[in-house]
Every structure is written in C-alpha cells, then in structure tokens.
Design an enzyme around this catalytic site. Structure first.
Site, PDB file in Angstrom:
ATOM      1  N   THR A  12       0.806  -1.218   0.000  1.00  0.00           N
ATOM      2  CA  THR A  12       0.000   0.000   0.000  1.00  0.00           C
ATOM      3  C   THR A  12       0.844   1.276   0.000  1.00  0.00           C
ATOM      4  O   THR A  12       0.299   2.377  -0.058  1.00  0.00           O
ATOM      5  CB  THR A  12      -0.936   0.019   1.222  1.00  0.00           C
ATOM      6  OG1 THR A  12      -0.152  -0.057   2.417  1.00  0.00           O
ATOM      7  CG2 THR A  12      -1.899  -1.157   1.178  1.00  0.00           C
ATOM      8  N   GLY A  13       2.164   1.138   0.058  1.00  0.00           N
ATOM      9  CA  GLY A  13       3.042   2.302   0.058  1.00  0.00           C
ATOM     10  C   GLY A  13       3.338   2.792  -1.354  1.00  0.00           C
ATOM     11  O   GLY A  13       2.895   2.215  -2.347  1.00  0.00           O
ATOM     12  N   SER A  41      -4.707  -2.209   6.730  1.00  0.00           N
ATOM     13  CA  SER A  41      -4.859  -2.065   5.280  1.00  0.00           C
ATOM     14  C   SER A  41      -5.505  -3.277   4.625  1.00  0.00           C
ATOM     15  O   SER A  41      -5.762  -3.262   3.412  1.00  0.00           O
ATOM     16  CB  SER A  41      -3.489  -1.823   4.631  1.00  0.00           C
ATOM     17  OG  SER A  41      -2.933  -0.601   5.072  1.00  0.00           O
ATOM     18  N   CYS A 131      18.022   4.713  -3.272  1.00  0.00           N
ATOM     19  CA  CYS A 131      17.579   5.310  -4.537  1.00  0.00           C
ATOM     20  C   CYS A 131      18.637   6.214  -5.163  1.00  0.00           C
ATOM     21  O   CYS A 131      18.896   6.131  -6.370  1.00  0.00           O
ATOM     22  CB  CYS A 131      16.275   6.067  -4.330  1.00  0.00           C
ATOM     23  SG  CYS A 131      16.269   7.169  -2.894  1.00  0.00           S
ATOM     24  N   GLY A 162      10.756  10.152  -1.583  1.00  0.00           N
ATOM     25  CA  GLY A 162      11.722   9.233  -0.993  1.00  0.00           C
ATOM     26  C   GLY A 162      11.455   8.966   0.471  1.00  0.00           C
ATOM     27  O   GLY A 162      11.943   7.976   1.028  1.00  0.00           O
ATOM     28  N   ARG A 237      17.063  17.344   1.029  1.00  0.00           N
ATOM     29  CA  ARG A 237      15.658  17.169   0.671  1.00  0.00           C
ATOM     30  C   ARG A 237      15.119  18.486   0.134  1.00  0.00           C
ATOM     31  O   ARG A 237      15.339  19.550   0.738  1.00  0.00           O
ATOM     32  CB  ARG A 237      14.846  16.738   1.892  1.00  0.00           C
ATOM     33  CG  ARG A 237      13.412  16.352   1.572  1.00  0.00           C
ATOM     34  CD  ARG A 237      13.328  14.982   0.929  1.00  0.00           C
ATOM     35  NE  ARG A 237      13.573  13.901   1.881  1.00  0.00           N
ATOM     36  CZ  ARG A 237      13.828  12.645   1.512  1.00  0.00           C
ATOM     37  NH1 ARG A 237      13.892  12.323   0.228  1.00  0.00           N
ATOM     38  NH2 ARG A 237      14.032  11.720   2.428  1.00  0.00           N
ATOM     39  N   HIS A 244      14.630  12.466  -8.087  1.00  0.00           N
ATOM     40  CA  HIS A 244      15.855  12.916  -7.425  1.00  0.00           C
ATOM     41  C   HIS A 244      16.827  13.464  -8.463  1.00  0.00           C
ATOM     42  O   HIS A 244      16.907  12.969  -9.592  1.00  0.00           O
ATOM     43  CB  HIS A 244      16.544  11.744  -6.706  1.00  0.00           C
ATOM     44  CG  HIS A 244      15.844  11.291  -5.471  1.00  0.00           C
ATOM     45  ND1 HIS A 244      14.706  11.869  -4.972  1.00  0.00           N
ATOM     46  CD2 HIS A 244      16.158  10.267  -4.601  1.00  0.00           C
ATOM     47  CE1 HIS A 244      14.334  11.246  -3.859  1.00  0.00           C
ATOM     48  NE2 HIS A 244      15.195  10.274  -3.628  1.00  0.00           N
ATOM     49  N   ASN A 318      12.905   8.439  -8.536  1.00  0.00           N
ATOM     50  CA  ASN A 318      13.417   7.689  -7.383  1.00  0.00           C
ATOM     51  C   ASN A 318      12.518   6.544  -6.978  1.00  0.00           C
ATOM     52  O   ASN A 318      12.988   5.516  -6.474  1.00  0.00           O
ATOM     53  CB  ASN A 318      13.611   8.632  -6.194  1.00  0.00           C
ATOM     54  CG  ASN A 318      12.342   9.390  -5.848  1.00  0.00           C
ATOM     55  OD1 ASN A 318      11.907  10.255  -6.614  1.00  0.00           O
ATOM     56  ND2 ASN A 318      11.740   9.080  -4.708  1.00  0.00           N
TER      57      ASN A 318
END
Length: 339
Positions: A12-13, A41, A131, A162, A237, A244, A318
């Site tokens: 689910t991510g 979930s 990544c 990320g 970030r 990225h 990424n």
C-alpha cells in the site's frame, strides 16, 4: 517461461504501488500475486492484469509456496519477516537498508553488477540499493569501467517521495498553508519542507554525516566492488514531489574529454543522455523523471578546477528506477536463473 508466485510486502506504500504497476507493465511471469501490508490495510483492492487483488495481513500470511517476495515496508519489518519468508523457501528482494551492507548478501543494480544476482539463489536475499546510489552508479558505471574513478563529490536534491506517502501529503499540505498564510507544523520532515531545502536525510552519524550520505558512500563502494573509490556526499531534501537530482563532480584516474564521456553515456544501459546545451536542454525532475525508466544525464562538462575532472547532472524517478523498477529487474535476473 516458468511462472512465479510473488508477494509484495508494503503493497500500500508508494513503492509497493509502483511494484504492482511495473510487474504488469513488464509482463513479469506472475502466477499468483499476494499483496501484504498491516492489518489496518487488509481488504484494500488494487488492479492487476484485468482484475483486482485484495491486500492481506502480513502478520497472518504464510509464505509457503511463494517464489519471490519484495520487501518495501522498512528495515524493522524486513528484520522481522524476511527470515520467515526465506525459511519458507522464498527468495527476497529487499528494498530496505537492512541487508545492503552484509558482506554475504548481493547488493545489485542490474546495469552495473547484474551477475551478482545469481548469488541470491544461495543467500535467499538480494538487496536493492538506496535510490540515490542507484542512479549515481548507473550514470557513472561506464566512466568507471573506461578510465576508473578516483573520487566522487556528490550533492543530491531529493524529492519528498523518498520519505514515503506521508511526506508527499505533508508537502502538499504545507504548500497550501504557506500560500494561505496558515500555520505550519512539521511532522515528517524535521523542519518546514515547503519552499525550503533541508540538508538532512536520515539521522546524523558520529562523523557528522547523515545516514543517507553514508549509504551513498558504502553502497557505491560495494556495488563497484572497489573500496578505493572515495565519495564525498551532501544529501538534501527539496520541495519536489517525485524525482531525485544529483550534481556529480568526478575525478578519474585517466583524462576523459567531454565528447568521450558523452559517447560512453550514450551507449550505456539504463542511461539517456540529454545532450543539448540550449536553454532548457537538460533533465529536470518535472520534465524527465516521473514514469520513466531511464537515468537521465545532462550538463556533461570538464571540471575547470581538476585536470581529470568531469561534472554531470543526473535525474531519475526515485520511486521507479530508484526502487520498484530496480527490484523488478533483479527479479527478472532471478527468473532467468530459476527457469
């Protein structure tokens, strides 16, 4: 070709969802796909190959009969459940940092060291790198093969994806709050990310470098199988949703002119060279990264301060090449050895 029973832990991510898409897009030979996540979930449905698959509870799932399991739910989850999966006979492609630096576990970027994947049949685990490391080594591998790399100075400009789905939500919410003069309370990032840049990704280590920075050092040396390569990273970030970017300043053992470097990059697997010097003729996270497989390289030029120096600008999705696509490419290599 043999078909495989596949499980995705963390389905689910952001990366989990991308894995589902890429398995279908690349027609990976899946006979059964199990989507696994936390109990809360369970029951969510995701489209796959003309139907829908329900998410199951990871805690309750029996890995018996699973051939390949993708883990993308964080190091703590991998530490707890990867041994359970491998004990049941699955080969794990782990997208967390849990196993990356273990000497016996292959750390693989298929365009660079795909031959290491075969070891995963014995170890039952193949680690997927960080990544930013992935896109850096894909871009630099042809140069390293040709003339050898002595030193890499890298500054990263990393999107909030990320850090996961909640970080994406935080950037969207903070952006709206800034534009509407509303109060901002950081929850995921250590300080406000909207309209800001944050020179910290991961916890600071004893040497003053962040966790992300040390990943780039140690993982690059392992993938290149060359501890003599020196890496000096600063990871930042930025308020971009996906994609990225890296500013690379490389010192090589032998002189490599810009035209020679561009020829190597043009022929390199996984690389797309953006050669134009015109205004706007370079890759950016918005114009090149989202939904694309390639690592884009532009602004290739010789370093004015170093005789054997090269500068490159590198952009990639990424969540795709930096995570899900690289994992599926590893699985494709495994499938060839297991067929």
């Amino acid at each position: 070709m043999r078909e495989f029973s596949v499980a995705i832990v963390g389905a689910t991510g952001v990366v989990g969802g991308m894995l589902i898409e890429i398995l279908e897009q690349r027609r990976f030979p899946v006979t059964n796909l199990h989507l696994l996540a936390s109990e809360r979930s369970s029951g969510k449905r995701y489209p796959f190959q003309g139907g829908y698959i329900r998410v199951q509870s990871l805690e309750q799932f029996d890995f018996a009969g699973t051939d390949i399991a993708f883990f993308t739910a964080g190091s703590a989850i991998s530490a707890l459940h990867v041994p359970r999966a491998t004990a049941s006979g699955a080969i794990v492609v782990d997208n967390t940092s849990k196993y990356r630096l273990e000497p016996s576990i292959p750390l693989v970027v298929p365009e660079v060291n795909g031959e290491q994947t075969r070891k995963g049949i014995q170890t039952r685990i193949v680690a997927n790198p960080n990544c930013s490391t992935i896109q850096m080594v894909v871009a630099l591998n042809p140069i390293h093969d040709a003339v050898g790399i002595k030193r890499i100075n890298v500054s990263t400009y990393q999107s909030v994806s990320g850090a996961g789905a909640r970080a994406l939500e935080e950037l969207a919410k903070q952006t709206a709050n800034v534009l509407n003069a509303q109060e901002i309370t950081p929850e995921i990032a250590p300080v406000q990310i909207a309209f800001n840049v944050i020179p910290q990704i991961g916890a600071f280590q004893e040497n003053g470098y962040s966790e992300e920075e040390m990943k780039m050092v140690l993982e690059t040396q392992k993938i290149f199988d060359d501890p003599s390569v020196k890496i000096n990273p600063t990871c930042v970030r930025i308020p971009v949703f996906f994609g990225h970017s890296l500013a690379l300043h490389v010192e090589t053992h032998k002189k490599l002119h810009t035209t020679e470097a561009e020829q190597l990059l043009h022929a390199a697997a996984g690389v797309e060279l953006v050669e134009s010097d015109s205004e706007g003729g370079y890759p950016t996270p918005v114009t090149h990264a989202p939904g694309h497989d390639a690592v884009f390289v532009g602004r290739v030029r010789e370093d004015l301060s170093c005789e054997n120096g090269l500068n490159l600008w590198v952009v990639s999705d990424n969540s795709r090449k930096g995570a899900a696509l690289n994992s599926v490419q590893i699985a494709e290599e495994l499938a060839q050895h297991l067929a």
